[in-house]
Design a protein around this motif. Structure first.
Motif, PDB file in Angstrom:
ATOM      1  N   TRP A  58     -10.182   3.662   1.964  1.00 32.49           N
ATOM      2  CA  TRP A  58      -9.311   3.719   0.801  1.00 32.49           C
ATOM      3  C   TRP A  58      -9.825   3.005  -0.445  1.00 32.49           C
ATOM      4  O   TRP A  58     -10.572   2.046  -0.357  1.00 32.49           O
ATOM      5  CB  TRP A  58      -7.946   3.132   1.159  1.00 32.49           C
ATOM      6  CG  TRP A  58      -7.292   3.859   2.264  1.00 32.49           C
ATOM      7  CD1 TRP A  58      -7.054   3.391   3.527  1.00 32.49           C
ATOM      8  CD2 TRP A  58      -6.812   5.206   2.245  1.00 32.49           C
ATOM      9  NE1 TRP A  58      -6.449   4.370   4.278  1.00 32.49           N
ATOM     10  CE2 TRP A  58      -6.292   5.490   3.529  1.00 32.49           C
ATOM     11  CE3 TRP A  58      -6.779   6.199   1.272  1.00 32.49           C
ATOM     12  CZ2 TRP A  58      -5.731   6.725   3.850  1.00 32.49           C
ATOM     13  CZ3 TRP A  58      -6.233   7.424   1.598  1.00 32.49           C
ATOM     14  CH2 TRP A  58      -5.708   7.680   2.871  1.00 32.49           C
ATOM     15  N   SER A  75      -2.595   8.991  -2.082  1.00 31.40           N
ATOM     16  CA  SER A  75      -3.583   7.928  -1.941  1.00 31.40           C
ATOM     17  C   SER A  75      -4.957   8.481  -2.279  1.00 31.40           C
ATOM     18  O   SER A  75      -5.171   9.697  -2.268  1.00 31.40           O
ATOM     19  CB  SER A  75      -3.568   7.394  -0.515  1.00 31.40           C
ATOM     20  OG  SER A  75      -2.300   6.843  -0.217  1.00 31.40           O
ATOM     21  N   THR A  88       0.833  -1.203   0.000  1.00 36.28           N
ATOM     22  CA  THR A  88       0.000   0.000   0.000  1.00 36.28           C
ATOM     23  C   THR A  88       0.862   1.247   0.000  1.00 36.28           C
ATOM     24  O   THR A  88       2.002   1.220   0.423  1.00 36.28           O
ATOM     25  CB  THR A  88      -0.933   0.051   1.221  1.00 36.28           C
ATOM     26  OG1 THR A  88      -0.129   0.092   2.402  1.00 36.28           O
ATOM     27  CG2 THR A  88      -1.845  -1.137   1.275  1.00 36.28           C
ATOM     28  N   THR A  89       0.286   2.341  -0.457  1.00 36.66           N
ATOM     29  CA  THR A  89       0.963   3.624  -0.409  1.00 36.66           C
ATOM     30  C   THR A  89       0.202   4.563   0.497  1.00 36.66           C
ATOM     31  O   THR A  89       0.283   5.762   0.375  1.00 36.66           O
ATOM     32  CB  THR A  89       1.067   4.252  -1.815  1.00 36.66           C
ATOM     33  OG1 THR A  89      -0.240   4.409  -2.332  1.00 36.66           O
ATOM     34  CG2 THR A  89       1.917   3.424  -2.733  1.00 36.66           C
ATOM     35  N   MET A  90      -0.543   4.011   1.416  1.00 35.87           N
ATOM     36  CA  MET A  90      -1.348   4.844   2.298  1.00 35.87           C
ATOM     37  C   MET A  90      -0.994   4.538   3.734  1.00 35.87           C
ATOM     38  O   MET A  90      -0.380   3.532   4.030  1.00 35.87           O
ATOM     39  CB  MET A  90      -2.834   4.573   2.076  1.00 35.87           C
ATOM     40  CG  MET A  90      -3.219   3.157   2.441  1.00 35.87           C
ATOM     41  SD  MET A  90      -4.719   2.580   1.686  1.00 35.87           S
ATOM     42  CE  MET A  90      -4.284   2.525   0.003  1.00 35.87           C
ATOM     43  N   GLN A 133      -1.280  -1.917  -6.358  1.00 38.06           N
ATOM     44  CA  GLN A 133      -1.182  -2.166  -4.923  1.00 38.06           C
ATOM     45  C   GLN A 133      -1.663  -3.556  -4.529  1.00 38.06           C
ATOM     46  O   GLN A 133      -1.296  -4.055  -3.471  1.00 38.06           O
ATOM     47  CB  GLN A 133      -1.987  -1.118  -4.152  1.00 38.06           C
ATOM     48  CG  GLN A 133      -1.429   0.286  -4.296  1.00 38.06           C
ATOM     49  CD  GLN A 133      -2.355   1.310  -3.684  1.00 38.06           C
ATOM     50  OE1 GLN A 133      -3.488   1.486  -4.129  1.00 38.06           O
ATOM     51  NE2 GLN A 133      -1.867   1.969  -2.649  1.00 38.06           N
TER      52      GLN A 133
END
Length: 194
Positions: A92, A69, A4-6, A98
């Motif tokens: 999200w 995000s 994930t990039t969150m 992802q």
């Protein structure tokens, strides 16, 4: 662990930076008070740097990664502390990259997102309100009868589309969900009536 990039915890994000404190801000409609001491103020809307935001709007959230995000605002509040911290809870969307290892054999649109659902820390997180980097145009292309249909042009102009979900606990792509799995009510995911 998902790629994930969150922010993927329920913990609060750091306090706003000096730069974000210069943003123009105004609270909108109040929802009520809550929290342990009933002194946390919840809201339905706010204005940040001239842009109006409401519950269930889809936004970009900047959280220290190169690419922001994308998520839906599901809760808005201000803490009762001296600093009066403004917070949002965001549920999200996942980009295909992802969750790529769970997409074997799944055909996707070039601009498709998958809405997070199920149980797990990657579903939602709490962030400072000032971490919002702007609105994101995500349209729902679900054929569910409750989802208002959009013109082909509107769908074509959208930044992103979605019609499927990613259950973070079961690591599965879902075509349909109910309110229990989504948590915020499926109707809050569908397109708004014009």
């Amino acid at each position: 662990m998902l790629a994930t990039t969150m922010t993927n915890t329920e913990e609060s994000a750091p306090a706003p930076s000096e730069e974000s404190e210069t943003l123009k801000f105004k609270w909108g409609k109040m929802r009520g008070k809550g929290g342990k001491k009933k002194d946390t103020q919840f809201y339905e809307s706010f204005t940040l740097d001239g842009v109006d935001y409401e519950l269930f709007d889809t936004v970009y959230v900047q959280n220290g990664f190169a690419e922001p995000s994308i998520g839906k605002i599901i809760k808005i509040w201000e803490t009762p502390t001296v600093e009066k911290l403004r917070k949002i809870k965001v549920q999200w969307f996942f980009r295909p990259c992802q969750i790529s290892r769970f997409l074997n054999g799944v055909k996707i649109y070039y601009n498709e997102l998958f809405f997070a659902c199920g149980d797990g820390p990657e579903v939602a997180s709490i962030n400072s309100l000032e971490s919002i980097a702007g609105k994101c145009n995500v349209v729902c292309i679900s054929k569910d009868a409750r989802n208002p249909r959009l013109s082909d042009e509107t769908v074509w102009r959208a930044e992103f589309v979605f019609h499927r979900y990613f259950d973070v606990g079961k690591h599965k792509i879902l075509e349909e969900v109910d309110d229990k799995i989504v948590g915020i009510g499926v109707k809050n995911l569908f397109n708004k009536m014009a």
